[in-house]
Design a protein around this motif. Structure first.
Motif, PDB file in Angstrom:
ATOM      1  N   PRO B 556     -15.306  19.780 -52.841  1.00 26.40           N
ATOM      2  CA  PRO B 556     -15.306  20.505 -52.325  1.00 26.40           C
ATOM      3  C   PRO B 556     -16.153  20.429 -50.605  1.00 26.40           C
ATOM      4  O   PRO B 556     -17.485  19.892 -50.606  1.00 26.40           O
ATOM      5  CB  PRO B 556     -15.840  22.679 -52.291  1.00 26.40           C
ATOM      6  N   VAL B 557     -15.676  20.348 -49.777  1.00 30.50           N
ATOM      7  CA  VAL B 557     -16.141  20.494 -47.889  1.00 30.50           C
ATOM      8  C   VAL B 557     -16.367  21.350 -47.378  1.00 30.50           C
ATOM      9  O   VAL B 557     -15.375  22.219 -47.339  1.00 30.50           O
ATOM     10  CB  VAL B 557     -15.363  19.317 -47.169  1.00 30.50           C
ATOM     11  N   ALA B 558     -17.319  21.540 -46.353  1.00 29.08           N
ATOM     12  CA  ALA B 558     -16.967  22.365 -45.121  1.00 29.08           C
ATOM     13  C   ALA B 558     -16.571  21.820 -44.018  1.00 29.08           C
ATOM     14  O   ALA B 558     -17.028  20.672 -43.849  1.00 29.08           O
ATOM     15  CB  ALA B 558     -18.183  23.375 -45.203  1.00 29.08           C
ATOM     16  N   THR B 559     -15.850  22.774 -43.446  1.00 29.02           N
ATOM     17  CA  THR B 559     -15.243  22.331 -42.066  1.00 29.02           C
ATOM     18  C   THR B 559     -15.697  23.474 -40.834  1.00 29.02           C
ATOM     19  O   THR B 559     -16.211  24.612 -41.102  1.00 29.02           O
ATOM     20  CB  THR B 559     -13.851  22.045 -42.023  1.00 29.02           C
ATOM     21  N   GLY B 560     -15.222  23.311 -39.854  1.00 28.81           N
ATOM     22  CA  GLY B 560     -15.131  23.961 -38.425  1.00 28.81           C
ATOM     23  C   GLY B 560     -16.643  22.971 -37.879  1.00 28.81           C
ATOM     24  O   GLY B 560     -16.654  24.206 -36.805  1.00 28.81           O
ATOM     25  N   LEU B 561     -16.749  22.151 -37.596  1.00 23.31           N
ATOM     26  CA  LEU B 561     -17.346  21.292 -36.793  1.00 23.31           C
ATOM     27  C   LEU B 561     -16.870  21.130 -35.596  1.00 23.31           C
ATOM     28  O   LEU B 561     -15.751  20.574 -36.114  1.00 23.31           O
ATOM     29  CB  LEU B 561     -18.675  20.309 -37.727  1.00 23.31           C
ATOM     30  N   ARG B 562     -17.392  21.312 -34.601  1.00 26.84           N
ATOM     31  CA  ARG B 562     -16.377  20.255 -33.530  1.00 26.84           C
ATOM     32  C   ARG B 562     -16.924  19.510 -33.554  1.00 26.84           C
ATOM     33  O   ARG B 562     -17.737  18.530 -33.862  1.00 26.84           O
ATOM     34  CB  ARG B 562     -17.484  21.136 -32.104  1.00 26.84           C
ATOM     35  N   VAL B 563     -15.592  18.326 -32.985  1.00 21.73           N
ATOM     36  CA  VAL B 563     -15.333  16.805 -33.236  1.00 21.73           C
ATOM     37  C   VAL B 563     -16.182  16.294 -31.144  1.00 21.73           C
ATOM     38  O   VAL B 563     -15.289  15.217 -31.417  1.00 21.73           O
ATOM     39  CB  VAL B 563     -13.880  16.433 -33.384  1.00 21.73           C
ATOM     40  N   ASP B 564     -15.922  17.355 -30.224  1.00 23.48           N
ATOM     41  CA  ASP B 564     -16.474  16.589 -29.302  1.00 23.48           C
ATOM     42  C   ASP B 564     -17.438  17.342 -28.953  1.00 23.48           C
ATOM     43  O   ASP B 564     -18.068  16.733 -27.840  1.00 23.48           O
ATOM     44  CB  ASP B 564     -15.287  18.055 -28.315  1.00 23.48           C
ATOM     45  N   ARG B 565     -18.446  17.562 -29.280  1.00 21.21           N
ATOM     46  CA  ARG B 565     -20.186  16.958 -29.512  1.00 21.21           C
ATOM     47  C   ARG B 565     -20.898  17.086 -30.745  1.00 21.21           C
ATOM     48  O   ARG B 565     -19.932  17.315 -31.391  1.00 21.21           O
ATOM     49  CB  ARG B 565     -20.616  18.466 -28.313  1.00 21.21           C
ATOM     50  N   ARG B 566     -22.000  16.507 -30.519  1.00 23.53           N
ATOM     51  CA  ARG B 566     -22.563  16.381 -31.993  1.00 23.53           C
ATOM     52  C   ARG B 566     -22.926  17.541 -32.375  1.00 23.53           C
ATOM     53  O   ARG B 566     -23.627  18.416 -31.989  1.00 23.53           O
ATOM     54  CB  ARG B 566     -23.811  15.772 -31.623  1.00 23.53           C
ATOM     55  N   GLU B 567     -22.562  18.014 -33.836  1.00 27.71           N
ATOM     56  CA  GLU B 567     -22.656  19.455 -34.338  1.00 27.71           C
ATOM     57  C   GLU B 567     -23.471  19.100 -36.126  1.00 27.71           C
ATOM     58  O   GLU B 567     -22.683  18.343 -36.052  1.00 27.71           O
ATOM     59  CB  GLU B 567     -21.670  20.414 -34.038  1.00 27.71           C
TER      60      GLU B 567
END
Lengths: 186, 637
Positions: B556-567
């Motif tokens: 299982p993975v967690a999503t929701g990190l932005r893809v337009d800056r390093r998070e």
């Protein structure tokens, strides 16, 4: 054109590095035992009549004047100063029975050949000769060290500080004293 | 976890996989060009550089060891003079301890910890880059000085008064002391990063009892570094002050204390041994579990013994100083504590044996090195208990017995596991397998060569051969064994040579590895080999201690990190529950410039105290550039 410039800057860099390397070698080199012929050649200081002033032995110049520029040699001189009981007469350098070595007044010459002759042959009024007690290279170490006690210009190398109570100014102060000087009143 | 109010930032979960990968690559991929190479903050690239540099220092130190063995092979050896020999053994020791052993362990942590706990980059990535450059500068300082014939010659622990102003003429001892400042600065930086990474960046669900043992080991090691290294930095700085500006910290005539230096040094120096050894324990636990095909036996006792060793390691430094005339009570206390540390170490060894016993071992190269480790380290541990006793130590102090002992614990306890770890994680780092056949040869040659080289040194020590002598007379009864040792060391060198050959050969044309070639259970094997610049497409969610074994089909993975800056995902310390999205610093040239400025200041301060004053200005400029405010919020809860 570009290559030439690179080539030249490369050569300058190489020369600079080589210079650094050579100077480092001289300053930090430690020769623990010199070859006997070199030691013998170090005894050939050409002194002026009267035993004050003169030319250094060619061997010293050929070696790169280690007794002026090499920290190890000067520090060995410091150990000899203690081992040969120089302090018995000269104290910590500020004098006792014998004259002071730090006031800048060198009665028999401030240059290395004169100091060498002073230690090797002795001087009137009490300075004993050490030629039977020390080989020439050790006398040079001692002369190099004694010179730093009151040299007119700082050397690039210095002996270490003593781990002992500090009773007099450090060696190799720059400049320790300036000529001309008054002779000490004794 | 919503974005800033009113603004809808693109999130990974909204995008098709190819588009997500493209965008992640755009923000995480390192910049190109020479300037880009100097600006990299990716923990994998810096970790790889760190490891490669450390192995270069290992090879250089090995060359010095070869010189020593040629010199001592026969009585009155004439290869090296006394002065050069003093430099050679000092640089060999200082290089191996400060430039190889500690940095390589930290480097393995830099590379592996973020992958093993499932995050995208190490905490404080720019500090990480700074740490690497400082480390390289410190290493260059030592080796350039050595090549110019003013390498330190006071032994790797540089005792005063030998290294002090009275006897340490010239700048040699300063080079040693300042090299320490460099490496400890680098190590402290990495330690802080690893502590924060492990505490705050673990994948969701990775509670304390699901942390891989290597990560536990690196965590304990980092705390050891944080507590121990300041002591040596104080010692080396005080030494430089004594030598340069006439302070009297170590001058008894003016109220200083010579033994203070030994206390400060060994308050660092003994934990140092465990700073090297604990990561190795972590590596062994990880590899054992994979190749015994079962979870490691006694996870809890192993974690507890790691922590116990970490604490106890600060209570036994004085056993290096038994011959200095300590009070009897002190000697008894340190004897007892030195023997006490054998208990947690013993717990570990028995857990390792039990894991092998209960599992179905697969004898691939990493496990061969683990076996070599168990045997060799146990012998070293036994001689350790022997020298912990004052009467015996007084007898063998500063003899080859001690030389044999610490090579057994350091090479057996750390280098063997490290070589196994290289075989184990090389596929992850490069995407290519190392050779099984060559690996078996390397393990055999190194194990046999090591024991034949160093075991006779115990006997030499008992026969009275002191360490650090550059020659011995033919009348002394040491000639035969010394010749045997020198000949045996050829086997050891052949083993290391073969190891380097295998590394280079495999890096160029090893078999492709795939994501998880060993079928291992930990998270670093859940991503590609080598991992992409952003480590994981989606942040893994952990539900057990061995995620890839217990749930091999779907992670299982967690999503929701932005893809337009390093998070990154920030989680809670104990239960690893998601807390916030934290921005992660991007590539920057400032850490490199700050390291250059620091290097100039530190080397200048060997020669003049004014270098500290004027050298601080460029550092200040570099730090202002580094920390120039960006105007963007750092985290979103």
């Amino acid at each position: 054109m570009e290559e030439q410039r690179l080539d030249r800057s490369g050569r300058v860099l190489a020369a600079a590095l080589a210079g650094l390397a050579l100077s480092a070698c001289e300053r930090e080199e430690r020769v623990m035992r010199r070859d006997p012929p070199v030691v013998a050649a170090l005894d050939e200081a050409a002194l002026l009549p009267g035993g004050v002033g003169g030319a250094e032995p060619l061997a010293h110049v050929a070696l790169g004047k280690p007794y002026e520029t090499n920290a190890y040699e000067i520090a060995q001189g410091k150990r000899l100063y203690a081992a040969m009981n120089c302090a018995g007469c000269h104290g910590d350098g500020s004098g006792g029975v014998g004259p002071s070595l730090i006031d800048g007044w060198w009665a028999y010459g401030a240059d290395l050949p004169s100091l060498y002759a002073t230690i090797r042959d002795g001087r009137p009024r009490g300075m004993p000769p050490y030629r039977q007690k020390l080989p020439p290279d050790s006398i040079w170490q001692l002369a190099g060290y004694v010179q730093t006690l009151a040299s007119y210009s700082a050397k690039t190398a210095a002996p270490g500080r003593d781990d002992a109570p500090q009773t007099r100014p450090a060696e190799n102060r720059a400049p320790a004293t300036q000529a001309p000087l008054e002779p000490p009143a004794r | 976890m919503n974005g800033t109010e009113g603004v809808r930032h693109p999130r990974g979960r909204d995008l098709p996989p190819e588009e997500r990968e493209r965008r992640l690559r755009r923000i995480w991929d390192p910049p190109r060009g020479i300037l880009g190479a100097l600006s990299v903050v990716d923990h994998k690239i810096i970790g790889r550089r760190y490891i490669a540099t450390a192995f270069v220092f290992l090879a250089l130190g090995g060359v010095l060891a070869a010189l020593i063995r040629i010199q001592l092979a026969t009585p009155e050896g004439r290869l090296l003079g006394p002065d050069v020999y003093n430099q050679v053994f000092t640089v060999h020791g200082a290089n191996m301890m400060f430039l190889f052993a500690v940095p390589v362990m930290e480097a393995m942590g830099v590379y592996l910890v973020p992958l093993m706990i499932g995050t995208r980059n190490i905490a404080f990535p720019r500090l990480n880059a700074f740490s690497y450059w400082i480390y390289v500068a410190g290493g260059a300082l030592l080796w350039i000085a050595f090549l110019l014939d003013f390498g330190p010659d006071v032994g790797w622990f540089g005792y005063v008064p030998l290294s002090g102003p009275q006897y340490g003429y010239g700048k040699r001892a300063d080079i040693w002391a300042q090299m320490i400042t460099f490496t400890e600065l680098a190590a402290l930086a990495v330690a802080v990063e690893i502590v924060v990474t492990v505490f705050k960046q673990r994948a969701p669900g990775m509670t304390l009892d699901r942390i891989p043992l290597f990560v536990w080991a690196m965590l304990v090691t980092s705390f050891l570094v944080i507590v121990a290294m300041p002591a040596i930095m104080i010692a080396s700085s005080a030494l430089i002050l004594d030598r340069l500006v006439g302070t009297h910290f170590f001058n008894p005539a003016e109220g200083g204390d010579v033994l203070l230096f030994q206390h400060l040094f060994w308050f660092f120096g003994h934990p140092e041994v465990y700073i090297i050894f604990l990561p190795a324990v972590g590596m062994v636990s990880t590899m054992l579990s994979t190749f015994a095909r079962r979870p490691v036996f006694g996870y809890l006792p192993l974690v507890m013994s790691l922590i116990t060793i970490g604490v106890l390691s600060f209570g036994l430094w004085a056993h290096h100083m038994f011959t200095t005339g300590l009070p009897r009570v002190g000697e008894s206390f340190f004897t007892a504590s030195s023997m006490a540390i054998a208990v947690p170490a013993g717990v570990q060894i028995f857990c390792f044996i039990a894991t092998l016993w209960l599992g179905r071992p697969v004898w691939r190269p990493p496990l061969l090195f683990v076996a070599a480790f168990v045997v060799t380290f146990t012998i070293g541990g036994l001689t350790g208990v022997m020298v912990a006793s004052v009467p015996l130590d007084s007898q063998v102090h500063d003899t080859y017995f001690v030389v044999a002992h610490f090579h057994y614990v350091l090479v057996g306890g750390a280098v063997f596991p490290l070589m196994g770890a290289i075989y184990y994680w090389f596929p992850k780092m490069t995407g290519r397998m190392m050779s099984d056949r060559l690996g078996a040869w390397v393990a055999a040659l190194v194990f046999v060569g090591f024991n034949l080289t160093f075991f006779p040194m115990h006997v030499l020590g008992l026969q009275g051969m002191p360490r650090r002598i550059y020659a011995y007379q033919p009348e002394l009864p040491w000639g035969g064994l010394n010749l045997f040792v020198s000949l045996a060391s050829i086997i050891l060198f052949a083993g290391f040579l073969l190891f380097f050959v295998d590394v280079v050969r495999s890096a160029v044309r090893g078999a492709p590895a795939g994501d998880n070639p060993w079928n291992a259970p930990t998270l670093e094997w859940a991503t590609t080999s080598p991992p992409p610049s952003y480590n994981f497409d989606g942040i893994p969610v952990v539900t057990s201690a061995n995620p890839l074994w217990d749930d091999p089909e779907t992670l299982p993975v967690a999503t929701g990190l932005r893809v337009d800056r390093r998070e990154l995902l920030v989680t809670s310390v104990q239960r690893a529950e998601p807390e916030a999205r934290e921005s992660s610093a991007g590539a920057s040239i400032w850490p490199f410039l700050a390291a250059v400025a620091t290097t100039v200041m530190l080397i200048g301060s060997i020669f003049s105290p004014w270098a500290v004053v004027w050298g601080s200005l460029p550092i200040a400029v570099a730090l202002v550039g580094w920390f120039w405010p960006k105007g963007a919020p750092e985290d979103e809860a």
